[in-house]
Design a protein around this motif. Structure first.
Motif, mmCIF file in Angstrom:
data_model
loop_
_atom_site.group_PDB
_atom_site.id
_atom_site.type_symbol
_atom_site.label_atom_id
_atom_site.label_comp_id
_atom_site.label_asym_id
_atom_site.label_seq_id
_atom_site.Cartn_x
_atom_site.Cartn_y
_atom_site.Cartn_z
ATOM 1 N N THR A 20 3.269 -12.164 -2.764
ATOM 2 C CA THR A 20 2.896 -10.902 -2.115
ATOM 3 C C THR A 20 1.854 -11.186 -1.035
ATOM 4 O OG1 THR A 20 1.028 -10.388 -3.587
ATOM 5 C CG2 THR A 20 3.213 -9.633 -4.285
ATOM 6 N N THR A 21 1.622 -10.188 -0.184
ATOM 7 C CA THR A 21 0.529 -10.226 0.781
ATOM 8 C C THR A 21 -0.430 -9.084 0.487
ATOM 9 O OG1 THR A 21 1.840 -8.922 2.349
ATOM 10 C CG2 THR A 21 1.871 -11.329 2.598
ATOM 11 N N ASP A 80 6.227 -13.914 6.475
ATOM 12 C CA ASP A 80 5.877 -13.275 5.203
ATOM 13 C C ASP A 80 6.162 -11.777 5.214
ATOM 14 O OD1 ASP A 80 5.034 -15.631 4.033
ATOM 15 O OD2 ASP A 80 2.957 -15.403 4.700
ATOM 16 N N ARG A 81 6.812 -11.310 6.249
ATOM 17 C CA ARG A 81 7.104 -9.883 6.362
ATOM 18 C C ARG A 81 8.000 -9.398 5.225
ATOM 19 N NH1 ARG A 81 6.643 -7.421 11.807
ATOM 20 N NH2 ARG A 81 7.160 -5.201 11.628
ATOM 21 N N ARG A 85 -2.346 -15.240 3.504
ATOM 22 C CA ARG A 85 -1.590 -14.066 3.037
ATOM 23 C C ARG A 85 -2.474 -12.847 2.757
ATOM 24 N NH1 ARG A 85 3.335 -16.831 -0.537
ATOM 25 N NH2 ARG A 85 4.539 -17.406 1.330
ATOM 26 N N ILE A 86 -3.686 -12.899 3.281
ATOM 27 C CA ILE A 86 -4.555 -11.728 3.197
ATOM 28 C C ILE A 86 -5.043 -11.393 4.602
ATOM 29 C CG2 ILE A 86 -6.629 -13.122 2.733
ATOM 30 C CD1 ILE A 86 -7.682 -10.810 1.041
ATOM 31 N N LEU A 124 7.776 -10.262 2.106
ATOM 32 C CA LEU A 124 7.063 -10.193 0.831
ATOM 33 C C LEU A 124 6.517 -8.786 0.598
ATOM 34 C CD1 LEU A 124 4.991 -13.519 0.971
ATOM 35 C CD2 LEU A 124 7.243 -13.123 -0.077
ATOM 36 N N ARG A 125 6.358 -8.447 -0.671
ATOM 37 C CA ARG A 125 5.745 -7.142 -0.970
ATOM 38 C C ARG A 125 4.293 -7.156 -0.526
ATOM 39 N NH1 ARG A 125 7.497 -4.766 -6.340
ATOM 40 N NH2 ARG A 125 9.138 -4.054 -4.928
ATOM 41 N N LEU A 126 3.868 -6.088 0.134
ATOM 42 C CA LEU A 126 2.512 -5.958 0.652
ATOM 43 C C LEU A 126 1.723 -4.980 -0.217
ATOM 44 C CD1 LEU A 126 0.375 -6.264 3.047
ATOM 45 C CD2 LEU A 126 1.424 -4.189 3.972
ATOM 46 N N MET A 127 0.516 -5.374 -0.588
ATOM 47 C CA MET A 127 -0.404 -4.464 -1.260
ATOM 48 C C MET A 127 -1.455 -4.005 -0.253
ATOM 49 S SD MET A 127 -0.961 -5.884 -5.143
ATOM 50 C CE MET A 127 -1.229 -7.601 -4.752
ATOM 51 N N LEU A 128 -1.627 -2.689 -0.120
ATOM 52 C CA LEU A 128 -2.587 -2.103 0.806
ATOM 53 C C LEU A 128 -3.728 -1.489 0.005
ATOM 54 C CD1 LEU A 128 -3.491 -0.922 3.628
ATOM 55 C CD2 LEU A 128 -2.067 1.077 3.052
#
Length: 597
Positions: A433-434, A399-400, A469-470, A402-406
């Motif tokens: 996304t993750t 999943d690297r 994914r979290i 995918l767009r990540l939300m921090l």
């Protein structure tokens, strides 16, 4: 100001109101006030009221009882015993009775209280040695400008994101150093709380250096750790007394004492400032004013319901904010959305007559200074992040891309991490996304943190893909957060955006840090974030008032092409570095502090 019959036993909010009434309208006839207090105390009031009356007398320099007449209050309830010790510290010949009621063995707080009471009676007395040892590291004040004290009584200065510790701990740590670097301020004292555990563990005593002429000063509290916000009113008299003792030390003696929260702890510090001849400064914000209607409209308000208690708590904070505005010699305001005028709406007392003591100061962040080893730490954190979706703190390596939300911040209902997860799931963004949440105690969670974590766990129940994914991380040291953000901005973990889902942010220092790192950032449209984010230009503004509205905003952010996000992030970085440094903030505050008459 007469005392209503038995009013002081009706709860902490009533006692705060009575204390403030005396602060606003001190008795013009000290003899009459002393007689009334004496009559009430000799009538053997309940313990809770006796403690209040003794503290009220000491705070205003009144002596309704002679030292020997206080003896009855030194052997009973812990609260009134401690109030009696505080009162005896300011009464002629109080030392004789202090010696007659030695502290209880093994009680680290009471031993230090007894020594501090003796120090107030006679700083050179052998009985005061424990207090002298606890503050011995504070040297004489250097020449130059005034001494400034600033307070952060909730949470821990060195653990942002844990419990009640948030961006304020990062801000005050950096701001204290920056203020002394201006050359206008000779010393900064950052006041924190020190519970019994800290008192036992701190070999350095109550005073320790944070930077060049920046000192941390611990205010002892009779509890295991930092007080819970709801319990701060119980500690107010003791915090006020301790702060007054510490601020009167030869190496302290501030000219300005700056408080930033509308709570009883700030009132206690403002009281201590008055007792020491210092001028209070207050950062005034419309919190909780701006959310009162939507939070409480239409809810049942029977006396013992949770909603009624929440309303009373908010109304008490409004009262406290009004009192701090009235007391302050300097009012510091934080910029919010241009043109809203919400500060004057919620504080009608801020008339043109107050303009001479008002100054608007944008908050700022310290520059990130690279160090050897940062790259290795960044690699270690991204490796940990993609350690496997079967772990609660990991994501699948596949999943690297995918767009990540921090999202970084303390776990608290106002930060709305659970609403972010809900919106992420409801919109189906978990399929593309993750999500990485950073915040909360790494060990035993507070009740508030546990409540947020439980809410997130319930949302993820029955969502196997969502759970994979979290990633949920406890709080990290601020420097590690900033290294992680830079790693994400460089694309070490694929494309990333920063999301702040808070109900409101008075300014949003964590958002500024993400922007400074080179991440595209989205923050709430309510509060101070709109002062520096222009929606779609250098960031995104989100309606965080509901899960549906937040979800719509997240969909829009995630649909933005990467080239546009990169351009937006570059503009965001320039915005922060041009206008929102802690050095610029310190220069503005130093000028304001030195201008206070």
């Amino acid at each position: 100001m007469p005392l209503p019959p038995a009013a002081a036993r009706h709860g902490t909010d009533v006692r705060t109101a009575l204390s403030e009434a005396w602060a606003a309208h001190p008795p013009t006839d000290a003899r009459a006030a002393t007689r009334e207090l004496r009559t009430r105390l000799l009538a053997r009031p309940p313990y809770e009221e006796a403690a209040f009356l003794l503290d009220l007398a000491d705070t205003h320099g009144l002596q309704p009882l002679r030292a020997g007449e206080v003896a009855r209050w030194t052997a009973g309830d812990r609260r009134v015993r401690h109030a009696a010790l505080r009162y005896l510290s300011g009464v002629p010949h109080g030392g004789a009775l202090l010696d007659a009621v030695p502290p209880r063995g093994g009680d680290v707080y009471e031993n230090l209280l007894w020594a501090a009471a003796w120090h107030r009676q006679d700083p050179s007395a052998p009985q005061a040695a424990a207090f002298r040892d606890a503050v011995r590291r504070l040297p004489a004040t250097p020449p130059g400008g005034p001494v400034v004290a600033q307070s952060m009584l909730l949470g821990s200065l060195g653990e942002p994101g844990v419990g009640m510790s948030g961006g304020m701990s990062v801000l005050l740590s950096a701001l204290g150093d920056a203020l002394t670097a201006t050359g206008r301020i000779s010393r900064v004292l950052t006041l924190v709380t020190a519970g019994r555990t800290a008192l036992r563990d701190r070999a350095s005593g109550l005073v320790s250096p944070l930077g060049p002429e920046h000192w941390q000063v611990g205010i002892p509290v009779d509890g295991d750790g930092s007080p819970d916000p709801a319990a701060m009113a119980e500690h107010r008299p003791a915090v006020s007394w301790w702060a007054a003792c510490l601020l009167a030390l030869p190496g302290a003696r501030p000219r300005i004492v700056h408080v930033r929260f509308a709570d009883d702890g700030s009132l206690a510090v403002a009281d201590a400032a008055r007792r020491c001849g210092a001028r209070p400064a207050f950062t005034v914000t419309p919190d909780p004013h701006r959310t009162m209607a939507e939070r409480h409209a239409g809810l049942p308000l029977h006396a013992e319901t949770e909603t009624a208690r929440a309303l009373r708590a908010d109304l008490h904070r409004v009262f406290v904010a009004d009192r701090l505005v009235a007391r302050a010699g300097l009012l510091v305001t934080i910029p919010s959305r241009p043109g809203t005028g919400d500060l004057d709406t919620h504080f009608p007392q801020l008339s043109p007559a107050t303009e001479s003591r008002r100054v608007e100061v944008p908050e700022g962040i310290p520059p990130f200074v690279p160090r050897p080893g940062d790259a290795g730490l960044a690699d270690a954190m991204t490796t940990r992040l993609f350690s496997g979706g079967g772990r609660p703190d990991g994501l699948d390596p596949e999943d690297r891309g995918l767009r990540l939300m921090l999202c970084v911040g303390r776990l608290h209902p106002v930060k709305q991490q659970d609403r972010l997860v809900e919106a992420w799931l409801d919109t189906g963004l978990y399929r593309s996304t993750t999500l990485l949440l950073v915040g909360g105690s790494p060990g035993r969670a507070t009740a508030v943190e546990a409540g947020v974590r439980d809410a997130i766990a319930k949302l993820l129940a029955g969502q196997p893909l969502g759970r994979r994914r979290i990633a949920l991380w406890p709080a990290l040291p601020n420097r590690q957060v900033r290294i992680l953000e830079r790693a994400l901005a460089e694309g070490r973990a694929g494309s990333a955006v920063y999301v702040c889902p808070s109900a409101k942010e008075e300014f949003g220092l964590a958002v500024l840090e993400a922007m400074d790192a080179g991440l595209a950032a989205a923050g709430p449209e309510r509060g101070g974030v709109p002062h520096y984010i222009r929606d779609g230009v250098n960031g995104f503004l989100l309606d965080t008032g509901s899960g549906t509205a937040l979800g719509a905003g997240l969909l829009s952010v995630c649909a933005t092409p990467q080239t546009e996000l990169d351009a937006l992030a570059a503009r965001a970085m320039r915005t922060v570095r041009r206008s929102y440094s802690v050095e610029a903030m310190a220069e503005s505050l130093a000028r304001a502090y030195t201008a206070v008459p």
